[in-house]
Design an enzyme around this catalytic site. Sequence first.
Site, PDB file in Angstrom:
ATOM      1  N   HIS A  61      -6.177   7.249  12.726  1.00 36.89           N
ATOM      2  CA  HIS A  61      -5.768   5.851  12.532  1.00 36.89           C
ATOM      3  C   HIS A  61      -4.314   5.735  12.113  1.00 36.89           C
ATOM      4  O   HIS A  61      -3.897   4.695  11.600  1.00 36.89           O
ATOM      5  CB  HIS A  61      -6.675   5.178  11.492  1.00 36.89           C
ATOM      6  CG  HIS A  61      -8.077   4.971  11.991  1.00 36.89           C
ATOM      7  ND1 HIS A  61      -9.120   4.674  11.147  1.00 36.89           N
ATOM      8  CD2 HIS A  61      -8.603   5.035  13.241  1.00 36.89           C
ATOM      9  CE1 HIS A  61     -10.235   4.559  11.865  1.00 36.89           C
ATOM     10  NE2 HIS A  61      -9.945   4.778  13.125  1.00 36.89           N
ATOM     11  N   GLY A  93     -16.966  10.425   2.731  1.00 34.76           N
ATOM     12  CA  GLY A  93     -16.163   9.307   2.231  1.00 34.76           C
ATOM     13  C   GLY A  93     -15.988   8.178   3.217  1.00 34.76           C
ATOM     14  O   GLY A  93     -14.996   7.465   3.165  1.00 34.76           O
ATOM     15  N   CYS A 127      15.867   0.828  13.425  1.00 35.75           N
ATOM     16  CA  CYS A 127      15.168   2.035  13.887  1.00 35.75           C
ATOM     17  C   CYS A 127      16.150   3.206  13.808  1.00 35.75           C
ATOM     18  O   CYS A 127      17.271   3.107  14.330  1.00 35.75           O
ATOM     19  CB  CYS A 127      14.705   1.843  15.340  1.00 35.75           C
ATOM     20  SG  CYS A 127      14.159   3.383  16.122  1.00 35.75           S
ATOM     21  N   ARG A 186       0.839  -1.214   0.000  1.00 31.11           N
ATOM     22  CA  ARG A 186       0.000   0.000   0.000  1.00 31.11           C
ATOM     23  C   ARG A 186       0.870   1.260   0.000  1.00 31.11           C
ATOM     24  O   ARG A 186       0.535   2.264  -0.624  1.00 31.11           O
ATOM     25  CB  ARG A 186      -0.943  -0.008   1.211  1.00 31.11           C
ATOM     26  CG  ARG A 186      -2.097  -0.996   1.043  1.00 31.11           C
ATOM     27  CD  ARG A 186      -2.920  -1.122   2.295  1.00 31.11           C
ATOM     28  NE  ARG A 186      -3.635   0.103   2.634  1.00 31.11           N
ATOM     29  CZ  ARG A 186      -4.261   0.272   3.807  1.00 31.11           C
ATOM     30  NH1 ARG A 186      -4.192  -0.666   4.732  1.00 31.11           N
ATOM     31  NH2 ARG A 186      -4.923   1.393   4.057  1.00 31.11           N
ATOM     32  N   GLN A 195      -9.655   9.250   8.947  1.00 31.63           N
ATOM     33  CA  GLN A 195      -9.421   7.840   9.264  1.00 31.63           C
ATOM     34  C   GLN A 195      -8.370   7.286   8.314  1.00 31.63           C
ATOM     35  O   GLN A 195      -7.869   6.187   8.507  1.00 31.63           O
ATOM     36  CB  GLN A 195     -10.708   7.035   9.106  1.00 31.63           C
ATOM     37  CG  GLN A 195     -11.845   7.456  10.021  1.00 31.63           C
ATOM     38  CD  GLN A 195     -13.123   6.733   9.662  1.00 31.63           C
ATOM     39  OE1 GLN A 195     -13.408   5.659  10.182  1.00 31.63           O
ATOM     40  NE2 GLN A 195     -13.891   7.291   8.751  1.00 31.63           N
ATOM     41  N   ASN A 196      -8.041   8.041   7.290  1.00 32.72           N
ATOM     42  CA  ASN A 196      -7.136   7.560   6.249  1.00 32.72           C
ATOM     43  C   ASN A 196      -5.690   7.632   6.697  1.00 32.72           C
ATOM     44  O   ASN A 196      -5.299   8.530   7.462  1.00 32.72           O
ATOM     45  CB  ASN A 196      -7.310   8.389   4.965  1.00 32.72           C
ATOM     46  CG  ASN A 196      -8.731   8.308   4.425  1.00 32.72           C
ATOM     47  OD1 ASN A 196      -9.476   7.385   4.771  1.00 32.72           O
ATOM     48  ND2 ASN A 196      -9.129   9.282   3.623  1.00 32.72           N
ATOM     49  N   ALA A 235     -17.107  12.379  -4.388  1.00 38.53           N
ATOM     50  CA  ALA A 235     -16.544  13.416  -3.513  1.00 38.53           C
ATOM     51  C   ALA A 235     -15.992  14.598  -4.296  1.00 38.53           C
ATOM     52  O   ALA A 235     -16.123  15.755  -3.876  1.00 38.53           O
ATOM     53  CB  ALA A 235     -15.443  12.794  -2.647  1.00 38.53           C
ATOM     54  N   ASP A 291      -3.295   7.677   4.304  1.00 36.43           N
ATOM     55  CA  ASP A 291      -2.537   8.270   3.187  1.00 36.43           C
ATOM     56  C   ASP A 291      -2.214   9.730   3.518  1.00 36.43           C
ATOM     57  O   ASP A 291      -2.746  10.287   4.482  1.00 36.43           O
ATOM     58  CB  ASP A 291      -3.344   8.168   1.874  1.00 36.43           C
ATOM     59  CG  ASP A 291      -4.643   8.965   1.895  1.00 36.43           C
ATOM     60  OD1 ASP A 291      -5.711   8.372   1.653  1.00 36.43           O
ATOM     61  OD2 ASP A 291      -4.595  10.194   2.159  1.00 36.43           O
TER      62      ASP A 291
END
Length: 240
Positions: free
Chosen positions: A113, A180, A140, A61, A95-96, A224, A98
């Site tokens: 999120h 959305g 890390c 993703r 909530q996305n 949208a 991206d």
Amino acid sequence: MELASRQAIVVLTGAGISKESGLETFRDEDGIWSKVKLEDVATPEAFQRDPALVQAFYNQRRRGLLAADIGPNAAHTALARLERDWPGPFLLVTQNIDDLHERAGSKKLIHMHGELLKALCLACGGKSPCRSDLGAATPCPHCGSEGQLRPDVVWFGEMPYQMERIYEALGTCGLFVSTGTSGTVYPAAGFAGEARQCGAQTAELNLERSGNGALFSEGRYGPATQIVPAFVDELLSGAV
Ligand code: BV8
């Protein structure tokens, strides 16, 4: 819908606002959850059980999000314009995971999120930018531990980020707009009820009426990229 220009606006977005940018939603027919089970890739237990599978899911993703042909669409741009031009307080909660709201210019933004382009270290708790694959040997940048990095996203069963700040905004806003999102995932799905209880007007802007559509005093339905800019124009022209 009358809204005094000193009143606060809170906007919640979900995967549907990024659909016309070329990113998949979750629960549409061809959505992500039609191809992989959320229990296998989006819970802490899944990561414990098979970290390679979970990392591969998010690596794929992340690569998709960073592809040259992916960018913000007219809905993202309209929300950035609303933040810039609305005289009263404004907050965008997404909530996305991206970064299309940021690329469109949104600044007063909470990723409840988490974010696909950030990593979280299980060893030191440090967060770092992440624009390439995470794997069992990735060190890390803060503590150097190898293979301790996970995507900085909120999985099912984990507490979403900045909930106090979100509830404070919901309790004091004059207008809550949801766009959305299928209104399936909590606590985000409960925000419209929270805002309404505190006296806010509520509007749903979605491709189709969602499961909690009855919570909204106003509903605008369509893609949208069409309905969000039109609604923003109405708000800014004072016609709402
Ligand atoms: C938690 C991140 C508690 C990673 C995601 C009641 C109260 C509290 C919790 C629960 C509860 N009941 C159940 C729960 C547990 C659970 C939950 O809600 N489960 C659901 C399935 C019932 N909730 C949780 O686990 C949450 N955590 O509650 O913690 C707690 C308390 C104390 C201590 C510790 C913990 C955490 C939830 C977050 C999970 N992470 N993703 C990732 O992205 O991979 S959720 C996932 O769903 C995404 O974030 C996504 O954004 C989110 C919601 O989906 P949508 O965005 O709405 O997308 P969807 O495909 O569903 O809908 C798209 C919509 O767009 C559709 O309506 C479609 O019509 C529309 N659309 C399509 N095209 C267009 C369009 N609209 C406009 N234009 C278009 N072109």
